[in-house]
Design an enzyme around this catalytic site. Sequence first.
Site, PDB file in Angstrom:
ATOM      1  N   GLY A  38       0.808  -1.218   0.000  1.00 17.22           N
ATOM      2  CA  GLY A  38       0.000   0.000   0.000  1.00 17.22           C
ATOM      3  C   GLY A  38       0.835   1.258   0.000  1.00 17.22           C
ATOM      4  O   GLY A  38       0.311   2.349  -0.238  1.00 17.22           O
ATOM      5  N   ILE A  40       3.326   4.543   0.899  1.00 16.31           N
ATOM      6  CA  ILE A  40       3.172   5.701   1.772  1.00 16.31           C
ATOM      7  C   ILE A  40       1.713   6.130   1.836  1.00 16.31           C
ATOM      8  O   ILE A  40       1.180   6.432   2.903  1.00 16.31           O
ATOM      9  CB  ILE A  40       4.048   6.862   1.278  1.00 16.31           C
ATOM     10  CG1 ILE A  40       5.537   6.498   1.402  1.00 16.31           C
ATOM     11  CG2 ILE A  40       3.756   8.133   2.070  1.00 16.31           C
ATOM     12  CD1 ILE A  40       5.983   6.199   2.816  1.00 16.31           C
ATOM     13  N   SER A 186       1.957  25.571   2.698  1.00 16.04           N
ATOM     14  CA  SER A 186       0.494  25.570   2.759  1.00 16.04           C
ATOM     15  C   SER A 186      -0.126  24.838   1.580  1.00 16.04           C
ATOM     16  O   SER A 186      -1.215  25.168   1.128  1.00 16.04           O
ATOM     17  CB  SER A 186      -0.033  27.007   2.799  1.00 16.04           C
ATOM     18  OG  SER A 186       0.111  27.640   1.534  1.00 16.04           O
ATOM     19  N   ALA A 188      -1.483  20.977   0.119  1.00 13.61           N
ATOM     20  CA  ALA A 188      -2.501  20.094   0.679  1.00 13.61           C
ATOM     21  C   ALA A 188      -2.030  19.435   1.971  1.00 13.61           C
ATOM     22  O   ALA A 188      -2.775  19.374   2.959  1.00 13.61           O
ATOM     23  CB  ALA A 188      -2.893  19.035  -0.355  1.00 13.61           C
ATOM     24  N   GLY A 190       0.331  20.377   4.206  1.00 12.97           N
ATOM     25  CA  GLY A 190       0.432  21.334   5.299  1.00 12.97           C
ATOM     26  C   GLY A 190      -0.916  21.778   5.819  1.00 12.97           C
ATOM     27  O   GLY A 190      -1.149  21.836   7.032  1.00 12.97           O
ATOM     28  N   VAL A 275       6.952  21.029   2.880  1.00 12.21           N
ATOM     29  CA  VAL A 275       7.409  21.817   1.729  1.00 12.21           C
ATOM     30  C   VAL A 275       7.498  20.963   0.469  1.00 12.21           C
ATOM     31  O   VAL A 275       8.289  21.251  -0.436  1.00 12.21           O
ATOM     32  CB  VAL A 275       8.763  22.495   2.031  1.00 12.21           C
ATOM     33  CG1 VAL A 275       8.594  23.576   3.073  1.00 12.21           C
ATOM     34  CG2 VAL A 275       9.805  21.470   2.493  1.00 12.21           C
ATOM     35  N   MET A 322       1.843  14.791  -8.041  1.00  9.33           N
ATOM     36  CA  MET A 322       2.169  13.637  -7.200  1.00  9.33           C
ATOM     37  C   MET A 322       0.954  13.244  -6.379  1.00  9.33           C
ATOM     38  O   MET A 322       0.822  13.574  -5.203  1.00  9.33           O
ATOM     39  CB  MET A 322       3.392  13.950  -6.356  1.00  9.33           C
ATOM     40  CG  MET A 322       4.644  14.115  -7.223  1.00  9.33           C
ATOM     41  SD  MET A 322       6.117  14.454  -6.278  1.00  9.33           S
ATOM     42  CE  MET A 322       7.393  14.338  -7.557  1.00  9.33           C
ATOM     43  N   ALA A 324      -2.049   9.960  -5.715  1.00  6.42           N
ATOM     44  CA  ALA A 324      -2.232   8.510  -5.808  1.00  6.42           C
ATOM     45  C   ALA A 324      -3.075   8.121  -7.013  1.00  6.42           C
ATOM     46  O   ALA A 324      -2.768   7.147  -7.715  1.00  6.42           O
ATOM     47  CB  ALA A 324      -2.874   7.987  -4.521  1.00  6.42           C
ATOM     48  N   HIS A 449     -32.827  16.926  -6.137  1.00  2.00           N
ATOM     49  CA  HIS A 449     -33.079  17.903  -5.074  1.00  2.00           C
ATOM     50  C   HIS A 449     -33.612  17.180  -3.852  1.00  2.00           C
ATOM     51  O   HIS A 449     -34.439  16.269  -3.986  1.00  2.00           O
ATOM     52  CB  HIS A 449     -34.115  18.931  -5.549  1.00  2.00           C
ATOM     53  CG  HIS A 449     -34.551  19.879  -4.471  1.00  2.00           C
ATOM     54  ND1 HIS A 449     -33.798  20.983  -4.119  1.00  2.00           N
ATOM     55  CD2 HIS A 449     -35.641  19.880  -3.661  1.00  2.00           C
ATOM     56  CE1 HIS A 449     -34.416  21.635  -3.151  1.00  2.00           C
ATOM     57  NE2 HIS A 449     -35.550  20.983  -2.849  1.00  2.00           N
TER      58      HIS A 449
END
Length: 470
Positions: A38, A40, A186, A188, A190, A275, A322, A324, A449
């Site tokens: 699986g 990281i 900042s 995703a 972070g 970073v 980068m 998945a 709706h």
Amino acid sequence: MPSYDVIVIGAGPGGYVTAIRAAQLGFKTAIVEAKHLGGICLNWGCIPTKALLRSAEIYQSMLHAAAYGLSVENPRFDLAAIVERSRGVSRQLATGVGFLLKKNKIDVIWGRATLTAAGALTVTAADDPPKGALGGGDYQAGHIILATGAKPRVLPGLEPDGKLVWTYFDAMVPKTLPKSLLVVGSGAIGIEFASFYNALGVQVTVVEVLDRVLPVEDAEISAFAQRSFEKQGFTILTETKVVGLVRHDDSVTATLEAANGGRREITVDRVISAVGVVGNVENLGLERLGVTTERGCVVIDAFGRSNVAGVYAIGDIAGPPMLAHKAEHEGIVCIEAIAGLHPHPMDKAKIPACTYSHPQVASVGLSEAKAKAAGLDVQVGRFPFVGNGKAIAMGESEGLIKVIFDKPSGELLGAHMIGADVTELIQGYVVAMNLETTDTELIHTVFAHPTLSEMMHEAVMAANGRAIHV
């Protein structure tokens, strides 16, 4: 020497999906993995972070139960139990990957692979392989697919130590909750960790070197996100970088420098370095074979082929984005091309991006600025969550859906969202883009709706001056 048609190096989402598809296509297949089935994503990234964020989301709902006519006395959380639930989710899914590989008769070779020649590799056995597993030795295959993923980028002075300065690995399994936290970056990763820790009551400061948070997103969505995060208590410092770090016994003092040269110091309990990531290209023997790399990634063509015959790369090691789901699709394209099925090359303009903060952020395609920079004549539609009955009923009226169309043709160029469940909604626009659906066809589509998806319809109508509920 054991011989296979296909050997995949790395059992992350891209690697194991590629191996399964290879087996489906009749290839004798093996996969090499050093640590985790699986990869990281499943063990230390995508999945366990979402489990953490879900716990934080429920805790926040408990704190605000009165707004829904409910009563929860003394809401509290157990950090160790939150972490253990997250780890348990990962274990369950890793076991599932093992089952899928076994079901598809894929040999798992435990260890680290190094290419030794065209079609050949050596595996150094893992330290603690599963009982009875294949391990170290020499192997050969007609096709070797690199799917080794990426690791956290390390900046000078921000080297992680596991105690005071964390990578996302450390941030995922805290033994105690810090009172204050500095998040550097900042994107995703972070922002998701900032959201998690802020929701549990940590004083969070986010530093971003560029001029806005979530800088890859549409500028309007970034601005909306920053306002929302600050309302929740984040301190956000854009156009700012860390130029110094002093580590104390149980705290860190960071020197921050703004774009105008002004400096300030901030002392926090912990620092998360978020970073970015870099591809795992080291110690694979790429130099020996002459495989071309660029900026830490293997250079490939539209079907995953490197410049060396029989060597391929997919996922993070093959370059951005980068993600998945990009790795999985890239692997399918690669192996189907090897099988002679003539798949369509992956269109990176149609890959969705999601950030699981509160509020969530999701997007696909061109931002408004990029569309205009390309010289396109665009029409833009927007619809706010506050105009949607389901959002109001959910108590989630903060959000925005934005769409960008090519005015002459009606082609959907991009879609950008912030708000509840937008990471699920975005796929509707991805499908529309893939089918080359026009604004007229979307307007003629009936949306159920009451649903959040009605806002997708309204945003399209707004681009044509026809929005009803705003």
